[in-house]
Scaffold this motif. Structure first.
Motif, PDB file in Angstrom:
ATOM      1  N   THR A 184       0.836  -1.202   0.000  1.00  0.00           N
ATOM      2  CA  THR A 184       0.000   0.000   0.000  1.00  0.00           C
ATOM      3  C   THR A 184       0.870   1.250   0.000  1.00  0.00           C
ATOM      4  OG1 THR A 184      -0.137   0.029   2.416  1.00  0.00           O
ATOM      5  CG2 THR A 184      -1.892  -1.138   1.232  1.00  0.00           C
ATOM      6  N   GLU A 210       0.919   5.623   1.017  1.00  0.00           N
ATOM      7  CA  GLU A 210       0.654   6.361   2.252  1.00  0.00           C
ATOM      8  C   GLU A 210      -0.838   6.507   2.557  1.00  0.00           C
ATOM      9  OE1 GLU A 210       0.620   9.102  -1.154  1.00  0.00           O
ATOM     10  OE2 GLU A 210       2.097   7.646  -0.486  1.00  0.00           O
ATOM     11  N   ARG A 211      -1.694   6.361   1.550  1.00  0.00           N
ATOM     12  CA  ARG A 211      -3.145   6.423   1.757  1.00  0.00           C
ATOM     13  C   ARG A 211      -3.741   5.071   2.102  1.00  0.00           C
ATOM     14  NH1 ARG A 211      -5.611   8.818  -3.594  1.00  0.00           N
ATOM     15  NH2 ARG A 211      -4.216   7.273  -4.472  1.00  0.00           N
ATOM     16  N   GLY A 212      -2.936   4.032   1.978  1.00  0.00           N
ATOM     17  CA  GLY A 212      -3.455   2.682   2.163  1.00  0.00           C
ATOM     18  C   GLY A 212      -4.004   2.112   0.868  1.00  0.00           C
ATOM     19  N   TYR A 213      -3.712   2.769  -0.245  1.00  0.00           N
ATOM     20  CA  TYR A 213      -4.177   2.305  -1.547  1.00  0.00           C
ATOM     21  C   TYR A 213      -3.253   1.217  -2.085  1.00  0.00           C
ATOM     22  CZ  TYR A 213      -7.922   5.612  -2.702  1.00  0.00           C
ATOM     23  OH  TYR A 213      -9.117   6.294  -2.743  1.00  0.00           O
ATOM     24  N   THR A 214      -3.838   0.174  -2.631  1.00  0.00           N
ATOM     25  CA  THR A 214      -3.101  -0.907  -3.278  1.00  0.00           C
ATOM     26  C   THR A 214      -3.001  -0.599  -4.776  1.00  0.00           C
ATOM     27  OG1 THR A 214      -5.105  -2.158  -3.762  1.00  0.00           O
ATOM     28  CG2 THR A 214      -4.020  -2.602  -1.633  1.00  0.00           C
ATOM     29  N   THR A 218      -9.758  -4.346   0.556  1.00  0.00           N
ATOM     30  CA  THR A 218      -8.705  -3.630   1.280  1.00  0.00           C
ATOM     31  C   THR A 218      -9.113  -2.171   1.432  1.00  0.00           C
ATOM     32  OG1 THR A 218      -7.017  -5.082   0.353  1.00  0.00           O
ATOM     33  CG2 THR A 218      -6.264  -2.990   1.287  1.00  0.00           C
ATOM     34  N   GLN A 219      -9.121  -1.692   2.665  1.00  0.00           N
ATOM     35  CA  GLN A 219      -9.570  -0.322   2.930  1.00  0.00           C
ATOM     36  C   GLN A 219      -8.402   0.649   3.047  1.00  0.00           C
ATOM     37  OE1 GLN A 219     -12.100  -0.310   6.361  1.00  0.00           O
ATOM     38  NE2 GLN A 219     -13.715  -1.437   5.335  1.00  0.00           N
ATOM     39  N   SER A 220      -8.650   1.870   2.576  1.00  0.00           N
ATOM     40  CA  SER A 220      -7.658   2.924   2.736  1.00  0.00           C
ATOM     41  C   SER A 220      -7.574   3.296   4.207  1.00  0.00           C
ATOM     42  CB  SER A 220      -8.034   4.142   1.887  1.00  0.00           C
ATOM     43  OG  SER A 220      -9.291   4.652   2.274  1.00  0.00           O
ATOM     44  N   LYS A 221      -6.612   4.144   4.540  1.00  0.00           N
ATOM     45  CA  LYS A 221      -6.401   4.447   5.954  1.00  0.00           C
ATOM     46  C   LYS A 221      -6.236   5.944   6.179  1.00  0.00           C
ATOM     47  CE  LYS A 221      -1.488   3.645   5.395  1.00  0.00           C
ATOM     48  NZ  LYS A 221      -0.352   2.841   5.708  1.00  0.00           N
ATOM     49  N   GLY A 263     -12.942   2.875   5.379  1.00  0.00           N
ATOM     50  CA  GLY A 263     -11.954   3.143   4.340  1.00  0.00           C
ATOM     51  C   GLY A 263     -12.491   2.878   2.945  1.00  0.00           C
TER      52      GLY A 263
END
Length: 93
Positions: free
Chosen positions: A26, A28-32, A60-63, A75
């Protein structure tokens, strides 16, 4: 994630074959990689299919701040990104 932005299918395949765990990496946003592929203006269905075939998760959720500001109460998942991208929904319909 550079190969996602350039839709370099060959290089993405090579990278994921060399290190399969990167499918879950991921930013820094939690994006894959799947989040990023689905948020592109010019989507590449072959790239998205490759990511799914390699095990990319749809849930998968962003953070961080990005997760706190979502109207879905959590997310951003790749499915949320797809629904927000009119180019993806246009491709599907």
């Amino acid at each position: 994630f550079d190969t996602i932005f350039t839709s370099d299918l060959g290089k993405t395949t090579e990278i994921l074959t060399t290190d399969p765990a990167l499918i879950h990496a991921t930013d820094e946003r939690g994006y894959t990689a799947l989040h990023k592929a689905l948020e592109k203006k010019d989507i590449d269905k072959n790239l998205i299919q490759l990511l799914l075939d390699k095990g990319a998760k749809l849930d998968t959720q962003s953070k961080g701040l990005y997760a706190q500001n979502q109207r879905w109460g959590g997310g951003n998942t790749p499915l949320h990104v797809a629904l927000e991208n009119e180019n993806v929904t246009r491709e599907i319909i």
